[in-house]
Motif scaffolding. Structure first.
Motif, PDB file in Angstrom:
ATOM      1  N   GLU A  94       8.876  51.846 -88.228  1.00  0.00           N
ATOM      2  CA  GLU A  94       9.222  51.387 -89.463  1.00  0.00           C
ATOM      3  C   GLU A  94       8.363  50.082 -89.477  1.00  0.00           C
ATOM      4  O   GLU A  94       8.257  49.692 -90.997  1.00  0.00           O
ATOM      5  N   ALA A  95       7.965  49.392 -88.387  1.00  0.00           N
ATOM      6  CA  ALA A  95       8.070  47.939 -89.141  1.00  0.00           C
ATOM      7  C   ALA A  95       6.271  48.132 -89.190  1.00  0.00           C
ATOM      8  O   ALA A  95       5.968  47.834 -89.980  1.00  0.00           O
ATOM      9  N   LYS A  96       5.697  49.272 -88.777  1.00  0.00           N
ATOM     10  CA  LYS A  96       4.480  49.471 -89.099  1.00  0.00           C
ATOM     11  C   LYS A  96       4.406  50.060 -89.915  1.00  0.00           C
ATOM     12  O   LYS A  96       3.074  49.698 -91.156  1.00  0.00           O
ATOM     13  N   ALA A  97       5.406  50.704 -91.068  1.00  0.00           N
ATOM     14  CA  ALA A  97       5.324  51.316 -91.753  1.00  0.00           C
ATOM     15  C   ALA A  97       5.442  49.855 -92.861  1.00  0.00           C
ATOM     16  O   ALA A  97       4.330  49.480 -94.033  1.00  0.00           O
ATOM     17  N   ARG A  98       5.802  48.892 -93.027  1.00  0.00           N
ATOM     18  CA  ARG A  98       6.271  47.891 -93.693  1.00  0.00           C
ATOM     19  C   ARG A  98       4.901  46.596 -93.942  1.00  0.00           C
ATOM     20  O   ARG A  98       4.443  46.557 -94.820  1.00  0.00           O
ATOM     21  N   VAL A  99       4.354  47.347 -92.749  1.00  0.00           N
ATOM     22  CA  VAL A  99       2.839  46.536 -92.782  1.00  0.00           C
ATOM     23  C   VAL A  99       1.977  46.677 -93.938  1.00  0.00           C
ATOM     24  O   VAL A  99       1.468  46.244 -94.122  1.00  0.00           O
ATOM     25  N   THR A 100       1.304  48.413 -93.578  1.00  0.00           N
ATOM     26  CA  THR A 100       1.275  49.248 -94.527  1.00  0.00           C
ATOM     27  C   THR A 100       1.370  48.770 -95.868  1.00  0.00           C
ATOM     28  O   THR A 100       1.055  49.005 -96.454  1.00  0.00           O
ATOM     29  N   ILE A 101       2.671  48.949 -95.862  1.00  0.00           N
ATOM     30  CA  ILE A 101       3.541  49.225 -97.622  1.00  0.00           C
ATOM     31  C   ILE A 101       3.175  47.450 -98.155  1.00  0.00           C
ATOM     32  O   ILE A 101       2.506  47.501 -99.400  1.00  0.00           O
ATOM     33  N   ASP A 102       2.697  46.504 -97.038  1.00  0.00           N
ATOM     34  CA  ASP A 102       2.640  45.593 -97.878  1.00  0.00           C
ATOM     35  C   ASP A 102       1.135  45.104 -97.854  1.00  0.00           C
ATOM     36  O   ASP A 102       0.589  44.672 -99.513  1.00  0.00           O
ATOM     37  N   ALA A 103       0.186  46.066 -97.592  1.00  0.00           N
ATOM     38  CA  ALA A 103      -0.806  45.410 -97.508  1.00  0.00           C
ATOM     39  C   ALA A 103      -1.454  46.639 -98.916  1.00  0.00           C
ATOM     40  O   ALA A 103      -1.807  45.944 -99.698  1.00  0.00           O
ATOM     41  N   LEU A 104      -0.710  47.340 -99.256  1.00  0.00           N
ATOM     42  CA  LEU A 104      -0.655  48.319-100.259  1.00  0.00           C
ATOM     43  C   LEU A 104       0.022  47.565-101.409  1.00  0.00           C
ATOM     44  O   LEU A 104      -0.747  47.541-102.952  1.00  0.00           O
ATOM     45  N   LEU A 105       0.988  46.747-101.144  1.00  0.00           N
ATOM     46  CA  LEU A 105       0.837  45.847-102.463  1.00  0.00           C
ATOM     47  C   LEU A 105       0.430  45.105-103.004  1.00  0.00           C
ATOM     48  O   LEU A 105      -0.114  44.640-103.774  1.00  0.00           O
ATOM     49  N   VAL A 106       0.007  43.972-101.369  1.00  0.00           N
ATOM     50  CA  VAL A 106      -1.085  43.121-101.673  1.00  0.00           C
ATOM     51  C   VAL A 106      -1.925  43.423-102.393  1.00  0.00           C
ATOM     52  O   VAL A 106      -2.511  43.041-103.349  1.00  0.00           O
ATOM     53  N   ALA A 107      -2.584  44.229-102.388  1.00  0.00           N
ATOM     54  CA  ALA A 107      -3.905  45.464-103.161  1.00  0.00           C
ATOM     55  C   ALA A 107      -3.891  44.743-104.319  1.00  0.00           C
ATOM     56  O   ALA A 107      -4.329  45.311-105.190  1.00  0.00           O
ATOM     57  N   ALA A 108      -2.157  45.841-104.568  1.00  0.00           N
ATOM     58  CA  ALA A 108      -1.976  46.115-105.936  1.00  0.00           C
ATOM     59  C   ALA A 108      -1.754  45.266-106.956  1.00  0.00           C
ATOM     60  O   ALA A 108      -1.926  44.937-107.999  1.00  0.00           O
ATOM     61  N   GLY A 109      -2.255  43.606-106.461  1.00  0.00           N
ATOM     62  CA  GLY A 109      -2.286  42.403-107.056  1.00  0.00           C
ATOM     63  C   GLY A 109      -0.357  42.111-106.493  1.00  0.00           C
ATOM     64  O   GLY A 109       0.051  40.949-107.734  1.00  0.00           O
ATOM     65  N   TRP A 110       0.179  42.942-105.794  1.00  0.00           N
ATOM     66  CA  TRP A 110       1.638  41.992-106.007  1.00  0.00           C
ATOM     67  C   TRP A 110       2.332  41.264-105.010  1.00  0.00           C
ATOM     68  O   TRP A 110       1.172  40.200-104.056  1.00  0.00           O
ATOM     69  N   HIS A 111       3.125  39.703-105.321  1.00  0.00           N
ATOM     70  CA  HIS A 111       3.203  38.971-104.086  1.00  0.00           C
ATOM     71  C   HIS A 111       4.067  39.560-103.539  1.00  0.00           C
ATOM     72  O   HIS A 111       5.419  39.540-104.538  1.00  0.00           O
ATOM     73  N   VAL A 112       4.177  39.367-102.441  1.00  0.00           N
ATOM     74  CA  VAL A 112       5.034  40.134-101.634  1.00  0.00           C
ATOM     75  C   VAL A 112       5.984  38.721-100.720  1.00  0.00           C
ATOM     76  O   VAL A 112       4.597  37.758 -99.696  1.00  0.00           O
ATOM     77  N   CYS A 113       7.259  39.261-100.122  1.00  0.00           N
ATOM     78  CA  CYS A 113       8.155  37.802 -99.711  1.00  0.00           C
ATOM     79  C   CYS A 113       9.524  37.796 -98.560  1.00  0.00           C
ATOM     80  O   CYS A 113       9.653  38.687 -99.831  1.00  0.00           O
ATOM     81  N   ASN A 114       9.410  37.198 -98.377  1.00  0.00           N
ATOM     82  CA  ASN A 114      10.734  37.390 -97.920  1.00  0.00           C
ATOM     83  C   ASN A 114      12.238  37.016 -98.919  1.00  0.00           C
ATOM     84  O   ASN A 114      11.577  35.948 -99.657  1.00  0.00           O
ATOM     85  N   VAL A 115      13.130  36.753 -98.610  1.00  0.00           N
ATOM     86  CA  VAL A 115      14.240  36.512 -99.316  1.00  0.00           C
ATOM     87  C   VAL A 115      14.355  34.955 -99.423  1.00  0.00           C
ATOM     88  O   VAL A 115      14.875  34.238-100.178  1.00  0.00           O
ATOM     89  N   ALA A 116      13.894  34.187 -98.124  1.00  0.00           N
ATOM     90  CA  ALA A 116      14.355  32.778 -98.026  1.00  0.00           C
ATOM     91  C   ALA A 116      13.298  32.302 -98.783  1.00  0.00           C
ATOM     92  O   ALA A 116      13.761  31.042 -99.372  1.00  0.00           O
ATOM     93  N   ASN A 117      12.576  32.908 -98.485  1.00  0.00           N
ATOM     94  CA  ASN A 117      10.663  31.726 -99.647  1.00  0.00           C
ATOM     95  C   ASN A 117      10.564  32.842-100.954  1.00  0.00           C
ATOM     96  O   ASN A 117       9.561  32.476-101.120  1.00  0.00           O
ATOM     97  N   ALA A 118      11.978  32.942-101.393  1.00  0.00           N
ATOM     98  CA  ALA A 118      10.995  34.013-103.007  1.00  0.00           C
ATOM     99  C   ALA A 118      10.474  33.406-104.224  1.00  0.00           C
ATOM    100  O   ALA A 118      11.530  32.192-104.152  1.00  0.00           O
ATOM    101  N   ASN A 119       9.814  33.374-104.748  1.00  0.00           N
ATOM    102  CA  ASN A 119      10.036  32.303-106.001  1.00  0.00           C
ATOM    103  C   ASN A 119       9.752  33.652-106.946  1.00  0.00           C
ATOM    104  O   ASN A 119       8.083  34.396-106.703  1.00  0.00           O
ATOM    105  N   ILE A 120      10.698  33.706-107.786  1.00  0.00           N
ATOM    106  CA  ILE A 120      10.365  35.302-109.042  1.00  0.00           C
ATOM    107  C   ILE A 120       9.386  35.339-109.986  1.00  0.00           C
ATOM    108  O   ILE A 120       8.868  36.285-110.567  1.00  0.00           O
ATOM    109  N   HIS A 121       9.473  33.646-110.178  1.00  0.00           N
ATOM    110  CA  HIS A 121       8.351  32.776-110.849  1.00  0.00           C
ATOM    111  C   HIS A 121       6.559  33.294-110.369  1.00  0.00           C
ATOM    112  O   HIS A 121       5.617  32.893-110.823  1.00  0.00           O
ATOM    113  N   ALA A 122       6.143  33.127-109.130  1.00  0.00           N
ATOM    114  CA  ALA A 122       5.304  33.256-108.548  1.00  0.00           C
ATOM    115  C   ALA A 122       3.631  33.983-108.913  1.00  0.00           C
ATOM    116  O   ALA A 122       2.866  33.346-108.837  1.00  0.00           O
ATOM    117  N   SER A 123       4.262  35.503-109.654  1.00  0.00           N
ATOM    118  CA  SER A 123       3.702  36.218-110.255  1.00  0.00           C
ATOM    119  C   SER A 123       3.866  37.213-110.997  1.00  0.00           C
ATOM    120  O   SER A 123       5.282  37.103-111.254  1.00  0.00           O
TER     121      SER A 123
END
Length: 932
Positions: free
Chosen positions: A4-33
């Motif tokens: 499951e963790a490996k899948a999330r690493v790949t998903i993170d990379a795909l989201l970043v490549a598509a222009g998303w700002h990816v973060c955890n809840v603790a350091n989230a900024n919903i206006h960062a992008s």
């Protein structure tokens, strides 16, 4: 790391490549992008955590449910749909429940758009950019209270279910357009398929039945009324892209006064720069493949057909997500000649985009139907197109020669010639042994000029009496040759045997423009719209797609094994041509294209052909296709080993100059070093400490030099230097020339004759000419204008019967009873046709011949009753002129002597001087007796 963790690493990379700002809840900024993806997002009590919560412009819009690689996603949809309802009410949201839901393993991703009517999951290549979701969310109407939206948003799917009625006829005068029934069916059924949310649809329409015009029609509606943002139109050759662009620009809107190109931007993609303002992008599939791989594509590669390339990729280099070309770049992908674009290499291009896929083809096979989920929205074959007058039918004329059927043998001691294929330099060669060759070697390894000459002479001598007896000039003729050298020789012999100049026959291949020659596009335009050339000789450039409507003879001097490719080549002749367009490139007032003739010189119509499919071996694949495959990224073992072997063979026969040129163009490597580099890269095995990625890179390094077009061209030139043997000794002979038994000439002729005879029976009491002819032997006078009115009725739709074609039909059915089949028809011949159909005569004789026979009988009778007072020589001459006038006009009156040809010889005064008071009696007798 867990699966499951490996899948999330790949998903993170795909989201970043598509222009998303990816973060955890603790350091989230919903206006960062614009788009923010927050991992492990807590939901309402009882809902647990969302693996990813997606925010657009500070408001929640969707969730991603992550699963380990290999997990099936269909059963996860209920779970992720429940998460979409679990957003705390205190948090901002675009819509409740959240409209966008994904399930993903990082390898496979499903997406459901909750804004659609009847939302349904679909497979997507990667994730959308935030900007697209922002556009979709902007379509949401204002919320009403706490209940969310007050009406369904206008997504593409929703709009497809409320499309306006199709306009089937519009414009006026020369700009009048009317859709054929098949085109109406194609557009209507396609829109129903899209409204039903079917991801793929196949349109099968016969070649020449207006696939491109139909496509432009439905694309226009999908953009204007369906809200499609951008459409990709894929072709397989650059010249087809240019032709398609012209058709888009010229398409007149049924709904306003604009042309398509004036209302919407249409881009012909000739570089790697996509015009983001374009609503339609026309592109070759090989260019889009290269763009997705992040590579440049040479202009030459854009012009080369992709035929046979896909089969070289058993395990094609996979396409990855390319941020420069997001998966949502196109809402609709239309692929022309779909039967060639569905195999593993090009299939990746079709499946990369999140788009509805529409295939166009005239020649589908089982694999085509399977790829498009058996969703055939219209099936319109050649037979139906002929019945509707959308295509013309064809006859097969077979030419067999001794050499083409049996090969030849040249005894030792004779002198032959060899020709360097690259330089075309010839050398004399005396045979030390007998030289024997088979028919399949003709024009590949051996060229027999007299075999080509025999075929050309047969075409020259037989096209008019056998194929087009009413024509004075050879109809536009397209000849398919085996290769460029074969085409060159055919053109030379055509000009010589027909006794015509350079403009009469032209070679149109990809090499036509080499050395400063005229571009292929200009030659095709001249062939289509100009009087010259009368004959175009090609290899495969005009084999598919290219629209040349005036073609009436298609000559096969090469064999074809693929059923689909043969149907495409044959299709160059099926297109209907307007009478005015045909007459603009042919002499003659009454010519029309009602059929075309296939001249089969190699038995191509007699052989079994198979559906095109990926090839199992590489032995028969030409070097140019192997090099093209490698330039597109193919590094499969059997492809590379085949190239290495061929490089080694080239090195054995290469000249020093050629070897030096290879070194210059390859970056310093010899042929042997290029071959050795490939062999070494292929020789890596499990005993070597090298990862699969490193091994793959070794292969790519070994093949990198072949990316240079100049090196590939040099290798092909060296390959061509294998000499072509020219057999100047063997004299060929014609074995057979005639229409094939399978040719339905009698069927066509019978249908035409039946239509004519039914018509004259049905209208014998309505049309004056028929009333008079049916009342014979009563001697009521038949006037020229009466016959003209009958001819006009026959020429008009739906009959469209021409006197020449009708005469030829009777000649086909009753050859022994029909005379003058090769003569030019006069309007008065219609009298003979009606009499023959009414069985008033046993022979169908041209009307002038009937008049001539009656004239002789009248003269003989006059001699017997004239008491030895025969006509003078001058009177006889004038009587013959009167005879000819009656033959062409059904009669003569006194006033006619004031016109040609009589006025040039004295006119009315002269005829009065010759015949005096007897003139009225002579005219009356001739009108009565000759027109009988």
């Amino acid at each position: 790391m867990t699966p499951e963790a490996k899948a999330r690493v790949t998903i993170d990379a795909l989201l970043v490549a598509a222009g998303w700002h990816v973060c955890n809840v603790a350091n989230a900024n919903i206006h960062a992008s614009t788009g923010v993806a927050i991992r492990e997002f807590p939901l309402n009590n009882g809902f647990g955590f969302a693996d990813y919560m997606l925010y657009i412009n500070g408001k929640a819009c969707g969730i991603i449910e992550a699963k380990k690689q290999g997990a099936t996603l269909t059963g996860v949809e209920l779970q992720s749909g429940r998460y979409a309802q679990g957003l705390p009410t205190s948090l901002p949201a675009w819509h409740r429940p959240l409209p966008f839901v994904w399930e993903s393993t990082g390898v496979e991703t499903h997406f459901t758009n909750g804004l659609d009517p009847e939302p349904r999951a679909r497979s997507v290549f990667a994730f959308f950019r935030p900007e697209l979701l922002a556009q979709w969310l902007a379509l949401l109407p204002p919320a009403v209270g706490s209940q969310g939206v007050s009406e369904a948003p206008s997504t593409f799917l929703a709009r497809m279910r409320a499309m306006p009625k199709l306009v089937t006829e519009w414009g006026s005068g020369g700009a009048h357009y009317a859709l054929w029934p098949a085109q109406i069916g194609a557009i209507t059924n396609l829109e129903k398929s899209l409204a039903a949310n079917k991801p793929k649809a196949l349109i099968q329409m016969a070649t020449g039945s207006g696939k491109t015009f139909t496509s432009i029609g439905f694309i226009y509606r999908l953009i204007k009324f369906g809200g499609a943002r951008r459409v990709l139109f894929l072709v397989d050759r650059g010249n087809l892209a240019r032709q398609t662009k012209k058709e888009f620009d010229a398409y007149a809107s049924p709904y306003n006064n604009y042309k398509f190109g004036e209302e919407y931007i249409v881009q012909h993609l000739q570089s790697n720069q996509l015009d983001t303002s374009a609503r339609v992008v026309i592109c070759t599939i090989q260019r889009m493949f290269s763009m997705l791989k992040g590579r440049e594509l040479t202009e030459e590669a854009d012009e080369e057909s992709t035929e046979r390339i896909e089969g070289l990729f058993k395990d094609p280099e996979p396409i990855g997500y390319n941020p420069a070309i997001p998966i949502e770049s196109f809402d609709i992908v239309v692929t022309d000649e779909a039967h060639r674009s569905i195999y593993n290499l090009w299939r990746q291009v079709l499946e990369y985009f999140d788009a509805y896929l529409i295939g166009l083809t005239a020649t589908p096979n089982k694999q085509t139907f399977g790829f498009f989920n058996q969703n055939l929205v219209v099936e319109y074959g050649h037979a139906q197109a002929v019945a509707d007058g959308v295509n013309v039918n064809y006859d097969v004329y077979r030419i067999k020669t001794e050499v083409s059927e049996q090969g030849a043998k040249v005894d030792k001691g004779f002198w032959l010639e060899t020709q360097d294929k690259a330089t075309r330099r010839k050398t004399a060669w005396q045979l030390d042994d007998d030289f024997e060759y088979q028919p399949e070697e003709l024009d590949r390894a051996v060229q027999t000029p007299d075999q080509i000459r025999t075929v050309v002479r047969t075409l020259r001598d037989r096209w008019q009496p056998d194929m087009f007896p009413q024509r004075q000039e050879l109809p536009k003729t397209l000849i398919f040759a085996k290769d460029d050298n074969h085409a060159e020789k055919i053109v030379e012999i055509l000009r010589e045997e027909f006794g015509r100049g350079n403009e009469f026959a032209q070679k149109i291949t990809y090499r036509s423009a080499q050395g400063g020659g005229t571009s292929p596009e200009q030659l095709i335009k001249d062939f289509r719209t100009g009087y010259y050339p009368r004959v175009a000789v090609t290899v495969d450039m005009i084999a598919t797609g290219t629209d040349i409507k005036p073609v009436e003879i298609v000559v096969f001097m090469r064999s074809v094994k693929s059923r689909s490719f043969f149907e495409q080549m044959k299709g160059r002749g099926v297109r209907v041509c307007k009478d005015d367009d045909l007459r603009s490139v042919n002499p003659g007032e009454h010519i029309k294209k009602d059929h075309f003739v296939i001249v089969d010189c190699v038995g191509v119509c007699e052989r079994d052909k198979t559906d095109s499919r990926p090839m199992d071996t590489k032995k028969s694949v030409p070097l140019d296709k192997l090099l093209q495959a490698v330039s597109l990224g193919n590094v499969e073992d059997d492809v590379l080993s085949s190239i290495a072997a061929r490089l080694a063979r080239l090195d054995k026969d290469a000249s020093d100059a050629d070897r030096a040129k290879v070194v210059e163009l390859s970056g310093g490597k010899t042929l042997r070093e290029l071959a050795r580099g490939i062999v070494d890269a292929l020789a890596i095995d499990a005993t070597q400490d090298m990862s699969p990625a490193e091994a793959n890179q070794r292969l790519r390094d070994a093949t990198k030099p072949f990316a240079a077009p100049a090196l590939r061209e040099q290798l092909l030139k060296m390959k061509q230097k294998a000499d072509l043997v020219i057999d100047t000794v063997t004299q060929d002979s014609l074995l057979h020339a005639g229409f094939s038994e399978g040719s339905d000439r009698e069927g066509h002729a019978g249908a035409l004759v039946q239509s004519f005879e039914d018509f004259i029976k049905q209208h014998k009491d309505e049309i004056t000419a028929l009333q008079i002819l049916y009342s014979r032997p009563t001697r009521a006078p038949l006037k020229f204008e009466d016959v003209q009115a009958l001819a006009d009725a026959l020429h008009a739709p739906p009959l469209n019967i021409d006197e020449g074609a009708l005469w030829q039909a009777y000649a086909t059915l009753r050859k022994g009873a029909v005379k003058g089949a090769t003569q030019r028809r006069l309007l008065t011949d219609l009298v003979s046709l009606v009499r023959f159909a009414m069985q008033q005569t046993n022979e169908l004789v041209p009307y002038p011949e009937r008049v001539q026979a009656n004239f002789k009988a009248w003269l003989a009778q006059h001699q017997q009753t004239s008491n030895n007072n025969p006509f003078t020589t001058e009177q006889q001459h004038w009587l013959e002129m009167i005879r000819d006038h009656i033959a062409a006009n059904l009669g003569i009156e006194i006033d006619d002597f004031e016109y040609a040809p009589f006025n040039a010889q004295g006119g009315l005064g002269k005829v009065h001087q010759l015949f005096g008071a007897e003139l009225p009696k002579v005219i009356e007798e001739l009108n009565r007796e000759l027109a009988a």
